[in-house]
Design an enzyme around this catalytic site. Sequence first.
Site, PDB file in Angstrom:
ATOM      1  CG  PHE A  18      71.967 -91.278  -9.973  1.00 41.41           C
ATOM      2  CD1 PHE A  18      73.149 -89.922  -8.995  1.00 41.41           C
ATOM      3  CD2 PHE A  18      72.303 -92.368  -8.517  1.00 41.41           C
ATOM      4  CE1 PHE A  18      74.368 -90.897  -8.759  1.00 41.41           C
ATOM      5  CE2 PHE A  18      72.925 -92.020  -7.811  1.00 41.41           C
ATOM      6  CZ  PHE A  18      74.131 -91.655  -7.283  1.00 41.41           C
ATOM      7  CG  HIS A  48      74.527 -97.504 -10.308  1.00 38.80           C
ATOM      8  ND1 HIS A  48      76.365 -97.313  -8.820  1.00 38.80           N
ATOM      9  CD2 HIS A  48      75.243 -98.253 -11.527  1.00 38.80           C
ATOM     10  CE1 HIS A  48      76.939 -97.758 -10.220  1.00 38.80           C
ATOM     11  NE2 HIS A  48      76.216 -97.826 -11.355  1.00 38.80           N
ATOM     12  CG  ASP A  54      79.966 -96.550  -7.802  1.00 40.61           C
ATOM     13  OD1 ASP A  54      78.498 -97.211  -7.479  1.00 40.61           O
ATOM     14  OD2 ASP A  54      80.460 -96.037  -7.156  1.00 40.61           O
ATOM     15  CG  HIS A  58      79.764 -97.198 -11.804  1.00 37.66           C
ATOM     16  ND1 HIS A  58      78.833 -96.584 -12.850  1.00 37.66           N
ATOM     17  CD2 HIS A  58      79.891 -96.282 -10.672  1.00 37.66           C
ATOM     18  CE1 HIS A  58      77.975 -95.298 -12.356  1.00 37.66           C
ATOM     19  NE2 HIS A  58      78.319 -95.221 -10.853  1.00 37.66           N
ATOM     20  CG  HIS A 159      83.444 -92.386  -8.309  1.00 34.15           C
ATOM     21  ND1 HIS A 159      82.552 -91.587  -8.043  1.00 34.15           N
ATOM     22  CD2 HIS A 159      82.603 -94.009  -7.803  1.00 34.15           C
ATOM     23  CE1 HIS A 159      81.286 -92.160  -7.495  1.00 34.15           C
ATOM     24  NE2 HIS A 159      81.464 -93.515  -7.818  1.00 34.15           N
ATOM     25  CD  GLU A 171      78.998 -94.683  -4.349  1.00 33.36           C
ATOM     26  OE1 GLU A 171      78.908 -94.047  -4.785  1.00 33.36           O
ATOM     27  OE2 GLU A 171      77.574 -94.991  -5.715  1.00 33.36           O
TER      28      GLU A 171
END
Length: 213
Positions: A18, A48, A54, A58, A159, A171
């Site tokens: 990310f 992550h 998750d 989170h 989410h 994910e």
Amino acid sequence: MANWIDISQPLTNDIAQFPGDTPFSYSPTFTKEETGSANIGQMTASLHIGTHIDAPFHYDSDGKTVEQLNIDHYIGKAMVIDVSHTNWITADVLQEFEWENVTRVLLHTSLPNNPAYFPDKLPYLDPDIAGFLQEKGVILIGVDIPSVDAPDSKDLETHHALYRNGIHILENVMLDHVNTGHYELIALPLAIHGADGSPVRAVLRPINEEIPS
């Protein structure tokens, strides 16, 4: 007996993360020549990175952390479906599939699997899928994209919608090489105390008969 299919992103030093998050890095700490007995390595990474789950913590400071999760959610029968014909995945899109006896679902989206590239834009998962999946008895959703929400989202609406409906999140699975159908899934998180997520080694095995869910 059918072989297991690895649907995990390999953790390499060039795997994408990310934007702004901690990159993955592996390096040797000591060599066998130095210790006289063994090679010893070390790693740093976001929780992550790559294929991961998750935990509710989170996105909810009062939510469960990884070690508090029921591992049964991450083992059992799963259905792989192909939603790559659209970039807007809604309850109406999911309605087109057969949902009898499905407790876990993995969505093969239009985004090609490429662990070294972090996409500028993701297929959109409408929050309305959460209520639909809950009605069908689904307890886990897996996606082959980095997040069920846009990476720059602040409200993480999907989410939270999944969370309210009791649906756990997996994910960054890799599904380009996987046929649609029913499988046995294992995607166990590490028991990292207090953690908001965990990398997993996710694998599938095709099944032709019903297995416990």
